[in-house]
Write a protein that holds these residues in place. Structure first.
Motif, PDB file in Angstrom:
ATOM      1  N   GLY A 152      47.444 146.032  23.001  1.00 10.07           N
ATOM      2  CA  GLY A 152      46.580 144.938  22.590  1.00 10.07           C
ATOM      3  C   GLY A 152      45.968 144.183  23.755  1.00 10.07           C
ATOM      4  O   GLY A 152      45.780 144.723  24.846  1.00 10.07           O
ATOM      5  N   HIS A 185      53.945 143.485  21.277  1.00 15.49           N
ATOM      6  CA  HIS A 185      52.928 142.513  20.843  1.00 15.49           C
ATOM      7  C   HIS A 185      52.223 142.946  19.552  1.00 15.49           C
ATOM      8  O   HIS A 185      51.175 142.399  19.212  1.00 15.49           O
ATOM      9  CB  HIS A 185      51.885 142.258  21.935  1.00 15.49           C
ATOM     10  CG  HIS A 185      52.454 142.107  23.301  1.00 15.49           C
ATOM     11  ND1 HIS A 185      53.472 141.231  23.587  1.00 15.49           N
ATOM     12  CD2 HIS A 185      52.166 142.739  24.472  1.00 15.49           C
ATOM     13  CE1 HIS A 185      53.784 141.323  24.872  1.00 15.49           C
ATOM     14  NE2 HIS A 185      53.024 142.232  25.424  1.00 15.49           N
ATOM     15  N   CYS A 186      52.791 143.936  18.857  1.00 13.54           N
ATOM     16  CA  CYS A 186      52.222 144.415  17.587  1.00 13.54           C
ATOM     17  C   CYS A 186      50.751 144.796  17.739  1.00 13.54           C
ATOM     18  O   CYS A 186      49.975 144.716  16.792  1.00 13.54           O
ATOM     19  CB  CYS A 186      52.395 143.369  16.494  1.00 13.54           C
ATOM     20  SG  CYS A 186      52.199 144.038  14.810  1.00 13.54           S
ATOM     21  N   CYS A 188      48.327 143.292  19.072  1.00  8.73           N
ATOM     22  CA  CYS A 188      47.440 142.152  18.821  1.00  8.73           C
ATOM     23  C   CYS A 188      46.091 142.318  19.545  1.00  8.73           C
ATOM     24  O   CYS A 188      46.051 142.496  20.762  1.00  8.73           O
ATOM     25  CB  CYS A 188      48.107 140.862  19.287  1.00  8.73           C
ATOM     26  SG  CYS A 188      47.123 139.379  19.013  1.00  8.73           S
ATOM     27  N   PRO A 189      44.962 142.284  18.840  1.00 10.20           N
ATOM     28  CA  PRO A 189      44.779 141.871  17.435  1.00 10.20           C
ATOM     29  C   PRO A 189      44.720 143.033  16.437  1.00 10.20           C
ATOM     30  O   PRO A 189      44.372 142.820  15.279  1.00 10.20           O
ATOM     31  CB  PRO A 189      43.425 141.170  17.481  1.00 10.20           C
ATOM     32  CG  PRO A 189      42.646 141.994  18.471  1.00 10.20           C
ATOM     33  CD  PRO A 189      43.659 142.390  19.534  1.00 10.20           C
ATOM     34  N   PHE A 191      46.676 144.634  14.439  1.00 14.91           N
ATOM     35  CA  PHE A 191      47.966 144.658  13.749  1.00 14.91           C
ATOM     36  C   PHE A 191      48.069 145.822  12.762  1.00 14.91           C
ATOM     37  O   PHE A 191      49.092 146.496  12.688  1.00 14.91           O
ATOM     38  CB  PHE A 191      48.202 143.342  13.007  1.00 14.91           C
ATOM     39  CG  PHE A 191      48.211 142.129  13.891  1.00 14.91           C
ATOM     40  CD1 PHE A 191      49.211 141.951  14.835  1.00 14.91           C
ATOM     41  CD2 PHE A 191      47.223 141.173  13.784  1.00 14.91           C
ATOM     42  CE1 PHE A 191      49.219 140.827  15.651  1.00 14.91           C
ATOM     43  CE2 PHE A 191      47.228 140.049  14.594  1.00 14.91           C
ATOM     44  CZ  PHE A 191      48.220 139.876  15.530  1.00 14.91           C
ATOM     45  N   LEU A 211      52.826 136.613  20.575  1.00 20.67           N
ATOM     46  CA  LEU A 211      51.737 136.351  19.636  1.00 20.67           C
ATOM     47  C   LEU A 211      51.335 134.884  19.615  1.00 20.67           C
ATOM     48  O   LEU A 211      50.248 134.536  19.168  1.00 20.67           O
ATOM     49  CB  LEU A 211      52.140 136.796  18.223  1.00 20.67           C
ATOM     50  CG  LEU A 211      52.484 138.277  18.061  1.00 20.67           C
ATOM     51  CD1 LEU A 211      52.745 138.604  16.601  1.00 20.67           C
ATOM     52  CD2 LEU A 211      51.381 139.161  18.613  1.00 20.67           C
ATOM     53  N   GLN A 225      44.097 131.072  13.635  1.00 20.51           N
ATOM     54  CA  GLN A 225      44.214 132.527  13.541  1.00 20.51           C
ATOM     55  C   GLN A 225      43.877 133.049  12.144  1.00 20.51           C
ATOM     56  O   GLN A 225      44.212 134.186  11.807  1.00 20.51           O
ATOM     57  CB  GLN A 225      45.653 132.949  13.906  1.00 20.51           C
ATOM     58  CG  GLN A 225      46.119 132.510  15.267  1.00 20.51           C
ATOM     59  CD  GLN A 225      45.442 133.290  16.377  1.00 20.51           C
ATOM     60  OE1 GLN A 225      44.724 134.232  16.133  1.00 20.51           O
ATOM     61  NE2 GLN A 225      45.680 132.880  17.628  1.00 20.51           N
TER      62      GLN A 225
END
Length: 227
Positions: A152, A185-186, A188-189, A191, A211, A225
């Motif tokens: 991310g 951080h999954c 991000c953005p 997801f 996040l 967000q």
């Protein structure tokens, strides 16, 4: 409830000093210990950083990154309630020295405090599944440790997002089905993309670190967000 912080940075640089200050803390070892005590954090995993070269063991190359960050002269004696993932400077690895790099890492992976390997695509202009990483993945498989991967957004605009998109983890996960990969951080953005890679591949996990920066109020964070 006892908590394990699976992704933190134990490093004394100006950028992290500011991040800590934004959250109302100090970037010091003492402050971190206080945070652990107040929040019942019983263990934490520090991610090795890619811009500090160790000389502790006879001047290892820039491919072997500092294990736990230099708060003081004795920083190799990290707290007993802290493990680490070895950071990788992928741009310093070539197919010619990749095997040697894995041998350098193997010396440390036998340390009980060493819990895995950390890649920094985006900060490094190297894709996750680049062949120069393969000896490290084979090492992770041999010692049954995970490979954590930055995905991310990057902390500064010079990073290249095409390398850090979470979809890039899919190819490595397929090539090494018996290695556990962690999408940090999954994505991000991205997801949804990160979630799909983890859903498709049983050997892929996700962490939710980084996040939120600072100490925002929940409703303010939701509004900011909402998209």
């Amino acid at each position: 409830m006892k908590i394990i912080d699976a992704h933190m940075h134990y490093y004394n640089v100006d950028g992290f000093v500011q991040v800590a200050a934004n959250a109302g803390y100090e970037n010091t070892a003492a402050c971190w210990q206080k945070i652990c005590e107040e929040n019942n954090i019983v263990f934490s995993v520090a991610m090795g950083n890619t811009n500090y070269t160790s000389s502790k063991y006879g001047g290892v190359t820039p491919r072997m990154i500092d294990l736990v960050a230099p708060f003081d002269e004795a920083h190799y004696n990290q707290p007993q309630n802290m493990g680490y993932c070895m950071g990788v400077n992928s741009e310093s690895i070539t197919e010619a020295n990749a095997e040697k790099t894995a041998q350098e890492f193997e010396r440390f992976i036998k340390d009980p405090h060493c819990l895995g390997i950390k890649l920094y695509p985006g900060y490094n202009a190297v894709y996750v599944n680049d062949k120069r990483h393969w000896p490290l993945f084979e090492l992770a498989r041999a010692y049954n440790v995970p490979v954590a991967i930055h995905t991310g957004d990057t902390a500064w605009p010079s990073g290249l997002l095409k390398y850090s998109h979470p979809l890039t983890v899919d190819e490595a996960a397929v090539a090494f089905p018996d290695v556990t990969f962690v999408i940090a951080h999954c994505g991000c953005p991205w997801f949804a993309d990160a979630a799909e890679v983890a859903c498709k591949n049983a050997n892929v996990c996700i962490d939710l670190s980084g996040l939120v920066e600072g100490n925002p109020k929940p409703l303010m964070l939701l509004e900011r967000q909402r998209g």
